[in-house]
Design a protein around this motif. Structure first.
Motif, PDB file in Angstrom:
ATOM      1  N   ASP A  35       0.841  -1.187   0.000  1.00 41.82           N
ATOM      2  CA  ASP A  35       0.000   0.000   0.000  1.00 41.82           C
ATOM      3  C   ASP A  35       0.883   1.246   0.000  1.00 41.82           C
ATOM      4  O   ASP A  35       2.022   1.212   0.482  1.00 41.82           O
ATOM      5  CB  ASP A  35      -0.906  -0.020   1.242  1.00 41.82           C
ATOM      6  N   GLN A  36       0.364   2.372  -0.505  1.00 48.41           N
ATOM      7  CA  GLN A  36       1.175   3.596  -0.597  1.00 48.41           C
ATOM      8  C   GLN A  36       1.622   4.102   0.771  1.00 48.41           C
ATOM      9  O   GLN A  36       2.718   4.643   0.899  1.00 48.41           O
ATOM     10  CB  GLN A  36       0.430   4.692  -1.363  1.00 48.41           C
ATOM     11  N   GLU A  37       0.791   3.908   1.830  1.00 47.81           N
ATOM     12  CA  GLU A  37       1.173   4.356   3.174  1.00 47.81           C
ATOM     13  C   GLU A  37       2.367   3.565   3.716  1.00 47.81           C
ATOM     14  O   GLU A  37       3.149   4.075   4.506  1.00 47.81           O
ATOM     15  CB  GLU A  37       0.003   4.237   4.165  1.00 47.81           C
ATOM     16  N   PHE A  40       5.612   4.433   0.761  1.00 46.34           N
ATOM     17  CA  PHE A  40       6.057   5.813   0.925  1.00 46.34           C
ATOM     18  C   PHE A  40       5.583   6.296   2.283  1.00 46.34           C
ATOM     19  O   PHE A  40       4.486   6.834   2.427  1.00 46.34           O
ATOM     20  CB  PHE A  40       5.515   6.712  -0.191  1.00 46.34           C
ATOM     21  N   PRO A  43       4.790  11.630   4.361  1.00 45.72           N
ATOM     22  CA  PRO A  43       3.563  12.220   3.800  1.00 45.72           C
ATOM     23  C   PRO A  43       3.818  13.059   2.545  1.00 45.72           C
ATOM     24  O   PRO A  43       2.986  13.106   1.648  1.00 45.72           O
ATOM     25  CB  PRO A  43       3.026  13.103   4.923  1.00 45.72           C
ATOM     26  N   ARG A  46       3.729  10.873  -0.542  1.00 47.88           N
ATOM     27  CA  ARG A  46       2.355  10.496  -0.897  1.00 47.88           C
ATOM     28  C   ARG A  46       1.635  11.675  -1.542  1.00 47.88           C
ATOM     29  O   ARG A  46       0.827  11.501  -2.457  1.00 47.88           O
ATOM     30  CB  ARG A  46       1.596  10.013   0.340  1.00 47.88           C
ATOM     31  N   ILE A  49       2.644  11.851  -5.194  1.00 47.84           N
ATOM     32  CA  ILE A  49       1.994  10.816  -6.010  1.00 47.84           C
ATOM     33  C   ILE A  49       0.557  11.212  -6.368  1.00 47.84           C
ATOM     34  O   ILE A  49       0.091  10.941  -7.473  1.00 47.84           O
ATOM     35  CB  ILE A  49       1.989   9.473  -5.249  1.00 47.84           C
ATOM     36  N   ASN A  50      -0.141  11.858  -5.431  1.00 48.07           N
ATOM     37  CA  ASN A  50      -1.553  12.188  -5.645  1.00 48.07           C
ATOM     38  C   ASN A  50      -1.778  13.512  -6.383  1.00 48.07           C
ATOM     39  O   ASN A  50      -2.929  13.844  -6.672  1.00 48.07           O
ATOM     40  CB  ASN A  50      -2.292  12.203  -4.303  1.00 48.07           C
ATOM     41  N   ALA A  77       9.091   8.303  -6.175  1.00 50.92           N
ATOM     42  CA  ALA A  77       7.811   9.030  -6.073  1.00 50.92           C
ATOM     43  C   ALA A  77       7.603   9.901  -7.309  1.00 50.92           C
ATOM     44  O   ALA A  77       6.500   9.958  -7.860  1.00 50.92           O
ATOM     45  CB  ALA A  77       7.779   9.876  -4.806  1.00 50.92           C
ATOM     46  N   LYS A  81       4.615   9.548 -10.106  1.00 47.95           N
ATOM     47  CA  LYS A  81       3.810  10.718 -10.491  1.00 47.95           C
ATOM     48  C   LYS A  81       3.807  10.903 -12.003  1.00 47.95           C
ATOM     49  O   LYS A  81       2.747  11.124 -12.603  1.00 47.95           O
ATOM     50  CB  LYS A  81       4.362  11.970  -9.808  1.00 47.95           C
TER      51      LYS A  81
END
Length: 131
Positions: A35-37, A40, A43, A46, A49-50, A77, A81
């Motif tokens: 999972d991303q959490e 990475f 914060p 993350r 990425i978003n 990261a 992206k």
């Protein structure tokens, strides 16, 4: 688009290469099977990425599965992206304009400078000794 209804793209940054598949879903992001959490932990990574989903106003609408190799966490990261941005534009060509305007489709070509002979590092000289 493949037979599973996914869009594929490759993202690159520094020495990192990310293979990214996106499909409509709940917004779950999986990197190298984790999972991303978990992958990475920082914060800020993350957030990076978003960013493409925020610009395209598609937050939580796509599931992302990606494998990333090479480089450090920051470069990885950035590669994810870049890959997500490319895959989004392949899935929905109408999103190309806002994503491109944000600069996410451009591959950041900055890499580590090579070490030269006669130098301690790429540019740093050895300490000068008068005697």
């Amino acid at each position: 688009m493949d037979q599973y209804g996914r869009a594929y793209a490759t993202g690159r940054r520094k020495d990192a290469v990310a293979r990214v598949w996106i499909k409509p879903g709940s917004g779950k992001i999986t990197i190298n099977g984790r999972d991303q959490e978990v992958y990475f932990a920082r914060p800020t990574l993350r957030l990076v990425i978003n960013q493409p989903f925020g610009v395209a106003e598609r937050t939580g609408q796509y599931d992302v599965i990606c494998t990333v190799k090479g480089g450090g966490l920051s470069g990885q990261a950035g590669a994810v992206k870049h890959g997500i941005s490319q895959a989004l534009t392949k899935f929905e060509p109408i999103l190309r304009a806002p994503v491109k305007a944000a600069g996410f489709l451009t591959r950041d070509s900055r890499t580590v400078e090579r070490k030269k002979y006669g130098k301690a590092k790429a540019r740093r000289s050895f300490q000068f000794s008068k005697r």
